[in-house]
Structure formats: structure tokens, C-alpha cells
Motif scaffolding. Structure first.
Motif, short mmCIF file in Angstrom:
data_model
loop_
_atom_site.label_atom_id
_atom_site.label_comp_id
_atom_site.label_asym_id
_atom_site.label_seq_id
_atom_site.Cartn_x
_atom_site.Cartn_y
_atom_site.Cartn_z
N ARG A 108 -23.29 -3.01 16.04
CA ARG A 108 -22.54 -3.51 17.51
C ARG A 108 -23.50 -4.86 17.96
O ARG A 108 -23.91 -5.58 17.66
N LEU A 109 -25.01 -4.68 17.32
CA LEU A 109 -25.73 -5.03 17.40
C LEU A 109 -25.49 -7.09 16.84
O LEU A 109 -25.56 -7.94 16.98
N ASN A 110 -24.92 -7.13 15.24
CA ASN A 110 -24.72 -7.82 14.41
C ASN A 110 -23.54 -8.72 15.32
O ASN A 110 -23.65 -9.88 15.01
N GLU A 111 -22.51 -7.61 15.76
CA GLU A 111 -21.42 -8.73 16.14
C GLU A 111 -21.57 -9.45 17.80
O GLU A 111 -21.28 -10.10 17.46
N PHE A 112 -22.80 -8.64 18.64
CA PHE A 112 -23.24 -9.25 19.61
C PHE A 112 -23.29 -10.80 19.30
O PHE A 112 -23.65 -11.70 19.78
N PHE A 113 -24.78 -10.46 18.58
CA PHE A 113 -25.25 -11.03 18.49
C PHE A 113 -24.76 -12.78 17.40
O PHE A 113 -24.69 -13.84 18.18
N GLY A 143 -14.99 -19.59 28.22
CA GLY A 143 -14.89 -19.19 26.60
C GLY A 143 -14.27 -17.96 26.76
O GLY A 143 -14.47 -17.47 27.60
N SER A 144 -14.58 -17.61 25.25
CA SER A 144 -14.16 -16.13 25.23
C SER A 144 -14.12 -16.44 23.59
O SER A 144 -14.42 -17.21 22.44
N ILE A 145 -15.01 -14.96 23.35
CA ILE A 145 -15.70 -13.87 22.35
C ILE A 145 -14.93 -13.01 21.55
O ILE A 145 -14.30 -11.59 22.76
N SER A 146 -14.32 -12.87 20.24
CA SER A 146 -14.04 -11.97 19.47
C SER A 146 -14.59 -11.19 18.31
O SER A 146 -14.43 -11.91 17.57
N HIS A 147 -14.48 -10.44 18.13
CA HIS A 147 -14.79 -10.19 16.67
C HIS A 147 -13.69 -8.93 16.68
O HIS A 147 -13.68 -8.07 17.06
N SER A 148 -13.55 -8.89 14.68
CA SER A 148 -13.22 -7.42 13.93
C SER A 148 -13.19 -7.70 12.56
O SER A 148 -13.15 -9.08 11.80
N ASN A 149 -12.93 -6.84 12.29
CA ASN A 149 -12.85 -6.60 10.84
C ASN A 149 -14.10 -7.80 9.26
O ASN A 149 -13.42 -8.53 9.27
N SER A 159 -9.70 -26.39 29.95
CA SER A 159 -8.47 -25.33 30.21
C SER A 159 -8.82 -24.94 31.62
O SER A 159 -10.06 -24.33 31.98
N GLU A 160 -7.81 -24.74 32.02
CA GLU A 160 -7.86 -23.75 33.51
C GLU A 160 -8.03 -22.33 33.33
O GLU A 160 -8.84 -21.42 33.77
N TYR A 161 -7.87 -21.55 31.59
CA TYR A 161 -7.83 -20.45 31.17
C TYR A 161 -7.65 -20.60 29.78
O TYR A 161 -7.37 -21.35 28.94
N LEU A 162 -8.54 -19.74 29.53
CA LEU A 162 -8.50 -19.22 28.04
C LEU A 162 -9.23 -17.22 27.92
O LEU A 162 -9.86 -17.21 28.74
N GLY A 163 -8.53 -17.56 26.67
CA GLY A 163 -8.55 -15.62 25.89
C GLY A 163 -8.33 -16.26 24.71
O GLY A 163 -7.64 -16.40 24.61
N ILE A 164 -8.86 -15.23 24.28
CA ILE A 164 -8.79 -15.37 22.02
C ILE A 164 -9.40 -13.94 21.56
O ILE A 164 -10.22 -13.17 22.68
N ASP A 165 -8.60 -13.96 20.67
CA ASP A 165 -8.50 -11.84 20.71
C ASP A 165 -8.79 -12.11 18.64
O ASP A 165 -7.42 -12.77 18.68
N ILE A 166 -9.36 -11.67 18.09
CA ILE A 166 -8.86 -11.28 16.53
C ILE A 166 -8.85 -9.65 16.30
O ILE A 166 -9.62 -8.56 16.58
N GLU A 167 -8.06 -9.29 15.68
CA GLU A 167 -7.42 -7.47 15.02
C GLU A 167 -6.88 -7.47 13.79
O GLU A 167 -6.44 -8.78 13.49
N ARG A 168 -7.94 -6.89 13.38
CA ARG A 168 -7.31 -5.77 12.18
C ARG A 168 -5.81 -5.21 12.01
O ARG A 168 -5.90 -4.65 13.14
N ASP A 211 -6.03 -9.96 6.72
CA ASP A 211 -5.21 -8.68 7.24
C ASP A 211 -5.62 -8.73 9.08
O ASP A 211 -5.70 -7.65 9.30
N ASN A 212 -6.54 -9.63 8.83
CA ASN A 212 -6.22 -10.40 10.62
C ASN A 212 -5.40 -10.96 10.89
O ASN A 212 -4.58 -11.65 10.63
N VAL A 213 -4.85 -10.58 12.80
CA VAL A 213 -4.20 -11.31 14.06
C VAL A 213 -5.22 -11.86 14.72
O VAL A 213 -6.03 -11.53 15.37
N ILE A 214 -4.89 -13.61 14.83
CA ILE A 214 -5.57 -14.44 15.81
C ILE A 214 -4.48 -14.83 17.24
O ILE A 214 -3.81 -15.31 16.29
N THR A 215 -5.28 -14.70 17.98
CA THR A 215 -4.38 -15.35 19.04
C THR A 215 -4.91 -15.34 20.69
O THR A 215 -5.51 -15.36 20.33
#
Length: 241
Positions: A60-65, A101-107, A118-127, A230-234
Motif C-alpha cells: 500500500r505504501l509503494n502504491e501511495f508514494f 487530477g486523478s490517480i489510480s493503480h492496479s497490477n 478540464s471541467e472534471y476528470l477521473g481515471i482508473d486502471i484495473e486488471r 492484462d489491464n483496462v485503463i479508462t
């Protein structure tokens, strides 16, 4: 008084140099990086640790930093903004005025997008989810119309695991995009994908009327996706221009 985590500019720059540009939209600067690479670079520095991460695992710390350092690097290089965004008290990034801004992590991957236009912004990465998870979670993530859409048409392009992951991730990006307005949790079944374009990997999502009126949200939101191994980024965003 709010205290912020001091991320040295040299650290932020070094990590950004090892990241890959993701050309999603001209309205945002977006990068993807390996968490292990950023963690290795970070080990040469001594950083503080917010109290809310006192009992966090090493993962979790590695993902956060990784997310916060990469974001700081983007702010420095593309927006000439040296302001720190990581509060030692608040878990959410404190984006400077004029930036979102938006931050995401996975896999083992982290992805960060920041925009001043941008008026709004959201980003995500999922395995891509496993078959069992897709089957067991479908009714919690997909609305009846989304399930019918896959059965009627989308099965020709995506298997069910891929489809559910795309919808799950699009909704995660959507919730991040509207959080500054809603400031509340919204259930997966309270938003529905109403249009999808497989050729251009675009989709249109809407909240149900009750949620839209409660939080003053827009009638619809445009989303995009892409596969990366093997990820999806949206992402969900709209330029002010």
C-alpha cells in the motif's frame, strides 16, 4: 495548519523520466509507470509518512508514494507548479487551484492524469477480473440493461470478463470525476452505460434521476477505454474549451 509531504523535485523528475505518456486527451497530461521502478528510485530518499498510513502494508505504501510522486512530477514539468499536493492529515490529494487530477493503480502499475483545462476528470486502471469474480459480481456491478447489452451485441467483441472489467472501470472513473461535486459514495447500480462504440472505444454513462438531482450532476458523461496487456485503463473527462 495543514502540513504537506515534501517530495524533492529531483525525485519527482527522476520518476517521471521513467514513466510512459498516455495520450488520452489533449486536455490532460497522463502518465503510466511501474510501481516497482518508482519504489526503487524512492529508496534513495527519506520521505515522511502521513499518520493515516501508519499501519499500511509495504504494498500500500509503494502504491501511495508512486501515485503522489508521479503526480508531483507532472505538476512540475507540465504546469510549472512546485506546490505539494499530499497532505499529512487528509487522505485525498490537495490539487492546487486551477488543476484537477486523478490517480489510480492496479497490477503493479500506477497511472496519473492532471489537467488545467478540464471541467472534471477521473481515471482508473484495473486488471481484467477472473471468471469467477465476473460471474459472482455481475449483479452488483452491471445494471439489467448493461447485462442485456452484452448478451445482445458486445459478446461478439469482448468476453464477459473483459466487458465487466471495462464497465467496472468506467464507473470507477466516473465516480472519481464527480466526487468533487457529489462528495459522497455512489453505488455501481446507480449509473448505467447507455451507449457504447466498440470501434472508437467510447461510451456514454448516465446516473439515475434521483442521484443526478440529489448532487446536481450532468445529464450524461463520456468515457473512453483501452486495453494495456492484462489491464483496462479508462477515463472520464471534458475540456472547458
Amino acid at each position: 495548519m495543514t502540513h504537506f509531504l515534501d517530495i524533492p523535485p529531483t525525485l519527482a523528475s527522476a520518476c517521471l523520466a521513467h514513466a510512459t505518456v498516455m495520450p488520452f486527451t489533449p486536455g490532460a497530461q497522463c502518465y503510466r509507470a511501474d510501481i516497482a521502478t518508482i519504489t526503487h528510485i524512492r529508496q534513495a530518499y527519506i520521505l515522511g509518512q502521513p499518520d493515516y498510513l501508519a499501519h499500511a502494508s509495504a504494498k500500500r505504501l509503494n502504491e501511495f508514494f508512486a501515485g503522489r510522486i508521479l503526480a508531483q512530477g507532472i505538476m512540475q514539468q507540465h504546469f510549472a507548479c512546485p506546490i505539494h499536493l499530499t497532505s499529512m492529515q487528509s487522505k485525498l490529494p490537495q490539487w492546487p487551484k486551477g488543476l484537477i487530477g486523478s490517480i489510480s493503480h492496479s497490477n503493479e502499475q500506477v497511472i496519473v492524469a492532471i489537467s488545467s483545462r478540464s471541467e472534471y476528470l477521473g481515471i482508473d486502471i484495473e486488471r481484467i477480473v477472473e471468471s469467477r469474480f465476473a460471474e459472482e459480481s455481475a449483479a452488483l456491478i452491471l445494471t439489467p440493461s448493461e447485462q442485456r447489452l452484452w448478451q445482445a451485441e458486445i459478446w461478439q467483441y469482448l468476453n464477459f470478463r473483459e466487458y465487466l472489467t471495462v464497465i467496472f472501470s468506467l464507473k470507477e472513473s466516473l465516480y472519481k470525476a464527480v466526487y468533487p461535486v457529489a462528495r459522497n459514495y455512489i453505488d455501481f447500480l446507480e449509473a448505467t452505460m447507455v451507449e457504447i462504440n466498440m470501434q472508437h472505444q467510447k461510451a456514454v454513462l448516465k446516473f439515475d434521476q434521483t442521484i443526478r438531482q440529489r448532487y446536481g450532476l450532468k445529464p450524461e458523461y463520456a468515457g473512453h477505454w483501452q486495453f494495456n496487456h492484462d489491464n483496462v485503463i479508462t477515463f472520464i473527462t471534458q475540456s472547458n474549451e
